[in-house]
Design a protein around this motif. Structure first.
Motif, PDB file in Angstrom:
ATOM      1  N   GLY A  82      44.537  36.133  41.769  1.00 14.57           N
ATOM      2  CA  GLY A  82      44.527  36.742  43.263  1.00 14.57           C
ATOM      3  C   GLY A  82      44.869  35.752  44.168  1.00 14.57           C
ATOM      4  O   GLY A  82      44.452  35.730  45.532  1.00 14.57           O
ATOM      5  N   GLY A  83      45.909  34.950  43.982  1.00 11.12           N
ATOM      6  CA  GLY A  83      46.581  34.010  44.562  1.00 11.12           C
ATOM      7  C   GLY A  83      46.566  32.639  44.174  1.00 11.12           C
ATOM      8  O   GLY A  83      46.298  32.364  42.937  1.00 11.12           O
ATOM      9  N   GLU A  84      46.995  31.481  44.799  1.00 13.01           N
ATOM     10  CA  GLU A  84      46.949  30.202  44.062  1.00 13.01           C
ATOM     11  C   GLU A  84      45.621  29.804  43.767  1.00 13.01           C
ATOM     12  O   GLU A  84      44.657  29.882  44.506  1.00 13.01           O
ATOM     13  CB  GLU A  84      47.487  29.147  45.052  1.00 13.01           C
ATOM     14  N   PRO A  85      45.430  29.337  42.435  1.00 14.94           N
ATOM     15  CA  PRO A  85      44.052  29.035  42.121  1.00 14.94           C
ATOM     16  C   PRO A  85      43.653  27.549  42.714  1.00 14.94           C
ATOM     17  O   PRO A  85      44.440  26.771  42.872  1.00 14.94           O
ATOM     18  CB  PRO A  85      44.322  29.100  40.420  1.00 14.94           C
ATOM     19  N   TYR A 143      53.626  22.382  40.549  1.00 16.44           N
ATOM     20  CA  TYR A 143      53.263  23.051  39.232  1.00 16.44           C
ATOM     21  C   TYR A 143      52.970  24.370  39.492  1.00 16.44           C
ATOM     22  O   TYR A 143      53.397  25.442  38.776  1.00 16.44           O
ATOM     23  CB  TYR A 143      52.513  22.200  38.501  1.00 16.44           C
ATOM     24  N   LEU A 144      52.074  24.826  40.290  1.00 12.31           N
ATOM     25  CA  LEU A 144      51.248  26.002  40.540  1.00 12.31           C
ATOM     26  C   LEU A 144      52.270  27.152  41.240  1.00 12.31           C
ATOM     27  O   LEU A 144      52.195  28.236  40.508  1.00 12.31           O
ATOM     28  CB  LEU A 144      49.891  25.797  41.615  1.00 12.31           C
ATOM     29  N   VAL A 153      38.617  32.502  45.971  1.00 15.02           N
ATOM     30  CA  VAL A 153      39.827  33.057  44.875  1.00 15.02           C
ATOM     31  C   VAL A 153      39.261  33.676  43.679  1.00 15.02           C
ATOM     32  O   VAL A 153      38.011  33.307  43.507  1.00 15.02           O
ATOM     33  CB  VAL A 153      40.733  32.004  44.925  1.00 15.02           C
ATOM     34  N   ASP A 154      39.985  34.342  42.868  1.00 14.04           N
ATOM     35  CA  ASP A 154      39.429  34.642  41.629  1.00 14.04           C
ATOM     36  C   ASP A 154      39.572  33.841  40.432  1.00 14.04           C
ATOM     37  O   ASP A 154      39.301  34.269  39.448  1.00 14.04           O
ATOM     38  CB  ASP A 154      40.058  36.009  41.271  1.00 14.04           C
ATOM     39  N   GLY A 155      40.178  32.519  40.682  1.00 16.09           N
ATOM     40  CA  GLY A 155      40.506  31.651  39.675  1.00 16.09           C
ATOM     41  C   GLY A 155      40.712  30.261  40.192  1.00 16.09           C
ATOM     42  O   GLY A 155      40.944  29.926  41.074  1.00 16.09           O
ATOM     43  N   TRP A 156      40.331  29.408  39.081  1.00 15.74           N
ATOM     44  CA  TRP A 156      40.284  28.047  39.325  1.00 15.74           C
ATOM     45  C   TRP A 156      40.965  27.345  38.180  1.00 15.74           C
ATOM     46  O   TRP A 156      40.593  27.933  36.930  1.00 15.74           O
ATOM     47  CB  TRP A 156      39.402  27.328  39.722  1.00 15.74           C
ATOM     48  N   ASN A 175      43.461  20.950  46.035  1.00 18.50           N
ATOM     49  CA  ASN A 175      44.200  21.736  47.091  1.00 18.50           C
ATOM     50  C   ASN A 175      43.311  22.258  48.192  1.00 18.50           C
ATOM     51  O   ASN A 175      42.460  22.572  47.994  1.00 18.50           O
ATOM     52  CB  ASN A 175      45.034  22.916  46.348  1.00 18.50           C
ATOM     53  N   GLN A 176      43.735  22.533  49.340  1.00 12.74           N
ATOM     54  CA  GLN A 176      43.270  22.808  50.638  1.00 12.74           C
ATOM     55  C   GLN A 176      43.109  24.316  50.827  1.00 12.74           C
ATOM     56  O   GLN A 176      43.815  25.013  51.304  1.00 12.74           O
ATOM     57  CB  GLN A 176      43.816  22.076  51.496  1.00 12.74           C
ATOM     58  N   ILE A 177      42.038  24.884  50.147  1.00 13.41           N
ATOM     59  CA  ILE A 177      41.794  26.201  50.115  1.00 13.41           C
ATOM     60  C   ILE A 177      40.461  26.351  50.703  1.00 13.41           C
ATOM     61  O   ILE A 177      39.426  25.868  50.477  1.00 13.41           O
ATOM     62  CB  ILE A 177      41.839  27.014  48.673  1.00 13.41           C
ATOM     63  N   PRO A 178      40.334  26.809  51.920  1.00 13.31           N
ATOM     64  CA  PRO A 178      39.125  26.928  52.849  1.00 13.31           C
ATOM     65  C   PRO A 178      37.949  27.972  51.811  1.00 13.31           C
ATOM     66  O   PRO A 178      37.958  28.588  51.399  1.00 13.31           O
ATOM     67  CB  PRO A 178      39.357  27.884  53.951  1.00 13.31           C
TER      68      PRO A 178
END
Length: 204
Positions: free
Chosen positions: A179-182, A167-168, A138-141, A197-200
């Motif tokens: 670019g999608g959920e941070p 919240y997100l 992803v492009d952000g956190w 949050n479970q982002i592979p």
């Protein structure tokens, strides 16, 4: 100061960060503070107020892996030039010529960042959490208030459920910009940095 920013030119953001720190300003984030804003302006403020529904999003910095390696290679070639005119291959000479402005600027930014973060007591790793040692695609956190505090970003005020899944979902601009959920980073019960949050992830 009230800010809504998707980022911008790094030198300007660093200068603004130094100015905010020197004047002891409070900062109110309205909707979004991303990239250079998150790196340099947000942490420089005295009180940092994240308004309801707003997000602070990081997505890289001058110490991230590709930039570090680029600077190191550029400096290694510069060192070789001191050996003699024939020390470099034609492709190495071309690299130095084509990348002089890029990497000389990067080295100036590195020094300015180090100075600001030293003054603030900030751990610069927050600017590359989502990239190293694992790239999360992803492009952000963002980070919980607890983690921000651990990384030296103190006096942050936000909604109690800041950075939670619900919240997100409410911040469409932030989702588009990142670019999608941070990815959300926080601390586990042992104080270790973890994703909430479970982002592979994708190995480097």
């Amino acid at each position: 100061m009230i800010i809504f920013s998707t980022g911008g030119e790094i030198f300007s953001a660093l200068k603004l960060g130094h100015w905010v720190r020197e004047h002891g300003l409070d900062l109110r984030v309205r909707t979004l503070c991303m990239s250079a804003c998150a790196n340099y302006v947000f942490p420089a403020a005295n009180r940092k107020i994240i308004e309801r529904g707003a997000l602070v999003i990081w997505h890289g910095g001058i110490e991230q892996k590709d930039v570090r390696e680029g600077i190191a290679y550029y400096d290694a070639l510069l060192a070789k030039t001191k050996i003699g005119d024939n020390a470099l291959t034609s492709s190495e000479k071309e690299f130095l010529t084509n990348n002089q402005i890029k990497y000389e600027s990067a080295k100036k930014i590195r020094l300015m960042q180090a100075e600001l973060f030293s003054q603030l007591g900030i751990d610069e790793y927050i600017t590359r959490l989502g990239q190293e040692p694992i790239w999360y695609k992803v492009d952000g956190w963002t980070a919980t208030i607890e983690l921000m505090n651990k990384m030296g970003i103190k006096n942050v005020e936000a909604n109690p459920n800041y950075a939670s899944p619900n919240y997100l979902k409410r911040n469409l601009i932030a989702n588009i910009q990142s670019g999608g959920e941070p990815v959300v980073f926080g601390l586990d019960s042992a104080g270790k940095i973890v994703t909430l949050n479970q982002i592979p992830p994708e190995p480097q």
